[in-house]
Scaffold this motif. Structure first.
Motif, PDB file in Angstrom:
ATOM      1  N   UNK A  17      56.672 -16.563  39.213  1.00  0.00           N
ATOM      2  CA  UNK A  17      55.567 -16.181  40.086  1.00  0.00           C
ATOM      3  C   UNK A  17      54.568 -17.322  40.210  1.00  0.00           C
ATOM      4  N   UNK A  18      54.254 -17.972  39.092  1.00  0.00           N
ATOM      5  CA  UNK A  18      53.339 -19.111  39.111  1.00  0.00           C
ATOM      6  C   UNK A  18      53.900 -20.245  39.973  1.00  0.00           C
ATOM      7  N   UNK A  19      55.192 -20.504  39.850  1.00  0.00           N
ATOM      8  CA  UNK A  19      55.828 -21.534  40.667  1.00  0.00           C
ATOM      9  C   UNK A  19      55.777 -21.200  42.149  1.00  0.00           C
ATOM     10  N   UNK A  20      56.004 -19.929  42.485  1.00  0.00           N
ATOM     11  CA  UNK A  20      55.950 -19.504  43.886  1.00  0.00           C
ATOM     12  C   UNK A  20      54.538 -19.640  44.444  1.00  0.00           C
ATOM     13  N   UNK A  21      53.545 -19.295  43.631  1.00  0.00           N
ATOM     14  CA  UNK A  21      52.148 -19.418  44.077  1.00  0.00           C
ATOM     15  C   UNK A  21      51.784 -20.881  44.301  1.00  0.00           C
ATOM     16  N   UNK A  22      52.197 -21.747  43.375  1.00  0.00           N
ATOM     17  CA  UNK A  22      51.916 -23.176  43.536  1.00  0.00           C
ATOM     18  C   UNK A  22      52.635 -23.759  44.749  1.00  0.00           C
ATOM     19  N   UNK A  23      53.866 -23.321  44.981  1.00  0.00           N
ATOM     20  CA  UNK A  23      54.609 -23.776  46.156  1.00  0.00           C
ATOM     21  C   UNK A  23      53.908 -23.341  47.435  1.00  0.00           C
ATOM     22  N   UNK A  24      53.478 -22.081  47.479  1.00  0.00           N
ATOM     23  CA  UNK A  24      52.784 -21.567  48.663  1.00  0.00           C
ATOM     24  C   UNK A  24      51.464 -22.307  48.885  1.00  0.00           C
ATOM     25  N   UNK A  25      50.741 -22.577  47.804  1.00  0.00           N
ATOM     26  CA  UNK A  25      49.476 -23.305  47.934  1.00  0.00           C
ATOM     27  C   UNK A  25      49.708 -24.719  48.453  1.00  0.00           C
ATOM     28  N   UNK A  26      50.738 -25.380  47.961  1.00  0.00           N
ATOM     29  CA  UNK A  26      51.072 -26.716  48.441  1.00  0.00           C
ATOM     30  C   UNK A  26      51.475 -26.718  49.901  1.00  0.00           C
ATOM     31  N   UNK A  27      52.250 -25.713  50.296  1.00  0.00           N
ATOM     32  CA  UNK A  27      52.673 -25.611  51.694  1.00  0.00           C
ATOM     33  C   UNK A  27      51.475 -25.374  52.608  1.00  0.00           C
ATOM     34  N   UNK A  28      50.577 -24.494  52.171  1.00  0.00           N
ATOM     35  CA  UNK A  28      49.387 -24.214  52.976  1.00  0.00           C
ATOM     36  C   UNK A  28      48.519 -25.456  53.104  1.00  0.00           C
ATOM     37  N   UNK A  29      48.383 -26.214  52.025  1.00  0.00           N
ATOM     38  CA  UNK A  29      47.583 -27.432  52.086  1.00  0.00           C
ATOM     39  C   UNK A  29      48.208 -28.469  53.012  1.00  0.00           C
ATOM     40  N   UNK A  30      49.540 -28.501  53.103  1.00  0.00           N
ATOM     41  CA  UNK A  30      50.196 -29.416  54.037  1.00  0.00           C
ATOM     42  C   UNK A  30      49.926 -29.000  55.483  1.00  0.00           C
ATOM     43  N   UNK A  31      49.927 -27.687  55.726  1.00  0.00           N
ATOM     44  CA  UNK A  31      49.759 -27.178  57.083  1.00  0.00           C
ATOM     45  C   UNK A  31      48.314 -27.293  57.545  1.00  0.00           C
TER      46      UNK A  31
END
Length: 66
Positions: free
Chosen positions: A10-24
């Motif tokens: 879950x922590x990995x998924x949250x970090x991945x989503x946060x990174x993706x949002x920051x890229x967008x």
């Protein structure tokens, strides 16, 4: 011990989503970017406001679920 791997996923998924949002939404119009010589200054004003609004909405929604 079975809860720890789930927590890591879950922590990995949250970090991945946060990174993706920051890229967008990482560089929105209104963000301050100054480059002079060897000095670069970047302050994401509008990005911070957008993230703050999104988090406020999420916390408000999850806060009402209790």
């Amino acid at each position: 011990m079975t809860e720890f791997p789930k927590l890591l996923m879950i922590l990995g998924a949250v970090l991945f989503a946060a990174g993706f949002i920051m890229q967008v939404i990482g560089k929105l119009p209104g963000d301050i970017f100054v480059k002079r010589g060897n000095i670069t200054f970047f302050f994401p004003v509008v990005t911070c406001i957008v993230i703050s609004v999104i988090l406020s909405l999420l916390f408000s929604i999850f806060g009402r679920m209790k």
